[in-house]
Design a protein around this motif. Structure first.
Motif, PDB file in Angstrom:
ATOM      1  N   MET A 195       0.833  -1.196   0.000  1.00 57.29           N
ATOM      2  CA  MET A 195       0.000   0.000   0.000  1.00 57.29           C
ATOM      3  C   MET A 195       0.878   1.260   0.000  1.00 57.29           C
ATOM      4  O   MET A 195       0.592   2.214  -0.717  1.00 57.29           O
ATOM      5  N   VAL A 196       1.927   1.250   0.796  1.00 56.28           N
ATOM      6  CA  VAL A 196       2.826   2.406   0.852  1.00 56.28           C
ATOM      7  C   VAL A 196       3.519   2.604  -0.477  1.00 56.28           C
ATOM      8  O   VAL A 196       3.592   3.722  -0.987  1.00 56.28           O
ATOM      9  N   SER A 197       4.020   1.528  -1.087  1.00 54.84           N
ATOM     10  CA  SER A 197       4.722   1.673  -2.354  1.00 54.84           C
ATOM     11  C   SER A 197       3.790   2.196  -3.446  1.00 54.84           C
ATOM     12  O   SER A 197       4.205   3.010  -4.271  1.00 54.84           O
ATOM     13  N   LEU A 198       2.547   1.745  -3.455  1.00 54.76           N
ATOM     14  CA  LEU A 198       1.592   2.277  -4.437  1.00 54.76           C
ATOM     15  C   LEU A 198       1.347   3.758  -4.212  1.00 54.76           C
ATOM     16  O   LEU A 198       1.290   4.541  -5.159  1.00 54.76           O
ATOM     17  N   GLU A 199       1.203   4.169  -2.964  1.00 56.17           N
ATOM     18  CA  GLU A 199       0.966   5.578  -2.636  1.00 56.17           C
ATOM     19  C   GLU A 199       2.136   6.444  -3.066  1.00 56.17           C
ATOM     20  O   GLU A 199       1.974   7.467  -3.715  1.00 56.17           O
ATOM     21  N   LEU A 200       3.331   6.035  -2.710  1.00 52.67           N
ATOM     22  CA  LEU A 200       4.502   6.867  -2.972  1.00 52.67           C
ATOM     23  C   LEU A 200       4.926   6.854  -4.433  1.00 52.67           C
ATOM     24  O   LEU A 200       5.519   7.813  -4.908  1.00 52.67           O
ATOM     25  N   SER A 201       4.624   5.789  -5.158  1.00 54.79           N
ATOM     26  CA  SER A 201       5.014   5.710  -6.559  1.00 54.79           C
ATOM     27  C   SER A 201       4.013   6.386  -7.481  1.00 54.79           C
ATOM     28  O   SER A 201       4.303   6.615  -8.644  1.00 54.79           O
ATOM     29  N   GLY A 202       2.820   6.685  -6.970  1.00 53.48           N
ATOM     30  CA  GLY A 202       1.810   7.301  -7.811  1.00 53.48           C
ATOM     31  C   GLY A 202       1.118   6.316  -8.726  1.00 53.48           C
ATOM     32  O   GLY A 202       0.480   6.709  -9.694  1.00 53.48           O
ATOM     33  N   LEU A 203       1.223   5.022  -8.455  1.00 58.67           N
ATOM     34  CA  LEU A 203       0.625   4.012  -9.323  1.00 58.67           C
ATOM     35  C   LEU A 203      -0.839   3.727  -9.003  1.00 58.67           C
ATOM     36  O   LEU A 203      -1.469   2.938  -9.676  1.00 58.67           O
ATOM     37  N   GLN A 204      -1.355   4.370  -7.985  1.00 55.50           N
ATOM     38  CA  GLN A 204      -2.774   4.179  -7.675  1.00 55.50           C
ATOM     39  C   GLN A 204      -3.623   4.911  -8.696  1.00 55.50           C
ATOM     40  O   GLN A 204      -3.178   5.834  -9.362  1.00 55.50           O
ATOM     41  N   SER A 205      -4.879   4.515  -8.773  1.00 52.25           N
ATOM     42  CA  SER A 205      -5.786   5.184  -9.700  1.00 52.25           C
ATOM     43  C   SER A 205      -6.096   6.589  -9.198  1.00 52.25           C
ATOM     44  O   SER A 205      -5.910   6.910  -8.032  1.00 52.25           O
ATOM     45  N   VAL A 206      -6.578   7.423 -10.105  1.00 51.00           N
ATOM     46  CA  VAL A 206      -6.946   8.788  -9.750  1.00 51.00           C
ATOM     47  C   VAL A 206      -7.995   8.780  -8.639  1.00 51.00           C
ATOM     48  O   VAL A 206      -7.944   9.595  -7.709  1.00 51.00           O
ATOM     49  N   GLU A 207      -8.943   7.843  -8.691  1.00 51.91           N
ATOM     50  CA  GLU A 207      -9.980   7.769  -7.667  1.00 51.91           C
ATOM     51  C   GLU A 207      -9.376   7.513  -6.285  1.00 51.91           C
ATOM     52  O   GLU A 207      -9.814   8.064  -5.299  1.00 51.91           O
ATOM     53  N   GLN A 208      -8.347   6.679  -6.229  1.00 56.06           N
ATOM     54  CA  GLN A 208      -7.717   6.372  -4.953  1.00 56.06           C
ATOM     55  C   GLN A 208      -6.891   7.538  -4.434  1.00 56.06           C
ATOM     56  O   GLN A 208      -6.794   7.759  -3.249  1.00 56.06           O
ATOM     57  N   ARG A 209      -6.248   8.302  -5.317  1.00 52.97           N
ATOM     58  CA  ARG A 209      -5.328   9.365  -4.917  1.00 52.97           C
ATOM     59  C   ARG A 209      -5.995  10.726  -4.816  1.00 52.97           C
ATOM     60  O   ARG A 209      -5.394  11.652  -4.285  1.00 52.97           O
ATOM     61  N   LEU A 210      -7.177  10.897  -5.337  1.00 51.11           N
ATOM     62  CA  LEU A 210      -7.823  12.198  -5.463  1.00 51.11           C
ATOM     63  C   LEU A 210      -7.685  13.043  -4.209  1.00 51.11           C
ATOM     64  O   LEU A 210      -8.212  12.719  -3.154  1.00 51.11           O
ATOM     65  N   GLY A 211      -6.923  14.099  -4.305  1.00 53.19           N
ATOM     66  CA  GLY A 211      -6.787  15.058  -3.213  1.00 53.19           C
ATOM     67  C   GLY A 211      -5.862  14.629  -2.098  1.00 53.19           C
ATOM     68  O   GLY A 211      -5.670  15.379  -1.154  1.00 53.19           O
ATOM     69  N   ARG A 212      -5.278  13.466  -2.167  1.00 56.44           N
ATOM     70  CA  ARG A 212      -4.445  12.978  -1.065  1.00 56.44           C
ATOM     71  C   ARG A 212      -3.004  13.436  -1.236  1.00 56.44           C
ATOM     72  O   ARG A 212      -2.428  13.313  -2.301  1.00 56.44           O
ATOM     73  N   PHE A 213      -2.444  13.957  -0.182  1.00 59.99           N
ATOM     74  CA  PHE A 213      -1.034  14.348  -0.199  1.00 59.99           C
ATOM     75  C   PHE A 213      -0.418  14.048   1.161  1.00 59.99           C
ATOM     76  O   PHE A 213       0.263  14.856   1.763  1.00 59.99           O
ATOM     77  N   GLY A 214      -0.696  12.839   1.621  1.00 56.71           N
ATOM     78  CA  GLY A 214      -0.127  12.404   2.879  1.00 56.71           C
ATOM     79  C   GLY A 214      -0.590  11.012   3.247  1.00 56.71           C
ATOM     80  O   GLY A 214      -1.437  10.425   2.580  1.00 56.71           O
ATOM     81  N   LEU A 215       0.022  10.498   4.306  1.00 59.31           N
ATOM     82  CA  LEU A 215      -0.339   9.196   4.858  1.00 59.31           C
ATOM     83  C   LEU A 215      -0.645   9.379   6.344  1.00 59.31           C
ATOM     84  O   LEU A 215       0.034  10.124   7.032  1.00 59.31           O
ATOM     85  N   LEU A 216      -1.661   8.677   6.814  1.00 67.74           N
ATOM     86  CA  LEU A 216      -1.981   8.640   8.238  1.00 67.74           C
ATOM     87  C   LEU A 216      -1.939   7.183   8.658  1.00 67.74           C
ATOM     88  O   LEU A 216      -2.820   6.395   8.315  1.00 67.74           O
ATOM     89  N   MET A 217      -0.880   6.815   9.367  1.00 63.77           N
ATOM     90  CA  MET A 217      -0.700   5.441   9.832  1.00 63.77           C
ATOM     91  C   MET A 217      -1.245   5.321  11.242  1.00 63.77           C
ATOM     92  O   MET A 217      -0.825   6.065  12.128  1.00 63.77           O
ATOM     93  N   MET A 218      -2.183   4.399  11.426  1.00 59.18           N
ATOM     94  CA  MET A 218      -2.840   4.230  12.718  1.00 59.18           C
ATOM     95  C   MET A 218      -2.707   2.781  13.165  1.00 59.18           C
ATOM     96  O   MET A 218      -2.813   1.869  12.348  1.00 59.18           O
ATOM     97  N   GLY A 219      -2.494   2.585  14.458  1.00 53.44           N
ATOM     98  CA  GLY A 219      -2.410   1.233  14.983  1.00 53.44           C
ATOM     99  C   GLY A 219      -1.922   1.218  16.416  1.00 53.44           C
ATOM    100  O   GLY A 219      -1.692   2.260  17.021  1.00 53.44           O
ATOM    101  N   VAL A 220      -1.748   0.024  16.924  1.00 52.86           N
ATOM    102  CA  VAL A 220      -1.323  -0.158  18.310  1.00 52.86           C
ATOM    103  C   VAL A 220       0.181   0.066  18.413  1.00 52.86           C
ATOM    104  O   VAL A 220       0.902  -0.008  17.411  1.00 52.86           O
TER     105      VAL A 220
END
Length: 171
Positions: free
Chosen positions: A1-26
């Motif tokens: 998921m991270v590599s897709l986000e950072l490489s820009g290989l996601q579809s426009v629908e997935q990336r629309l307006g996103r310019f960051g990552l929010l990692m949540m967990g324990v």
């Protein structure tokens, strides 16, 4: 998921307006390790000359990692906070561990909110990690800021297991 986000290989629908990552967990699930891996990739981009001349001249290139507590401490030094705000790529680890408000010479400051507001308005890539849930983020930063985080960041929910605890059990 991270590599897709950072490489820009996601579809426009997935990336629309996103310019960051929010990692949540324990705690102990690998969020900080993931941020450090992203930093290594960003530093490779720097060595390949993929940052602008202004970013290189001003020392703003590459991925800087700070903790949320570092951000709270930086709010008492306007120059230091401004440098964090302007980074090309910034990662803030352990969001929610810092005081939401800091008093500085009689003025109440909200360092994390100020930092995120600045980066949001300029669409600067921001990576955040937190052990807080969405509800806890709303309680700490308010619904307005969390709404902006939803627009700004691709959420990444880490599996609810601690690698540290698992390793301790093996020993």
């Amino acid at each position: 998921m991270v590599s897709l986000e950072l490489s820009g290989l996601q579809s426009v629908e997935q990336r629309l307006g996103r310019f960051g990552l929010l990692m949540m967990g324990v705690p102990g699930d690998g969020k900080t390790t993931m941020i450090r891996a992203i930093q290594m990739a960003a530093n490779l981009c720097y060595s390949a000359g993929l940052y602008s001349q202004r970013e290189r001249d001003e020392g703003l290139e590459g991925l800087q990692i700070v903790t949320a507590r570092d951000v709270a401490q930086a709010c008492t030094d306007a120059f230091r906070l401004q440098r964090l705000k302007e980074r090309a790529v910034l990662a803030v680890d352990d969001v929610g561990t810092e005081p939401a408000e800091v008093m500085h010479y009689g003025t109440m400051l909200q360092p994390m909110a100020e930092l995120l507001e600045y980066r949001y308005s300029r669409r600067l890539y921001t990576i955040l990690s937190t052990n807080l849930t969405g509800r806890q983020l709303s309680e700490q930063y308010g619904e307005r800021m969390v709404d902006r985080l939803r627009e700004m960041c691709l959420p990444m929910i880490f599996p609810e297991r601690s690698y540290r605890r698992r390793r301790e059990a093996e020993v």
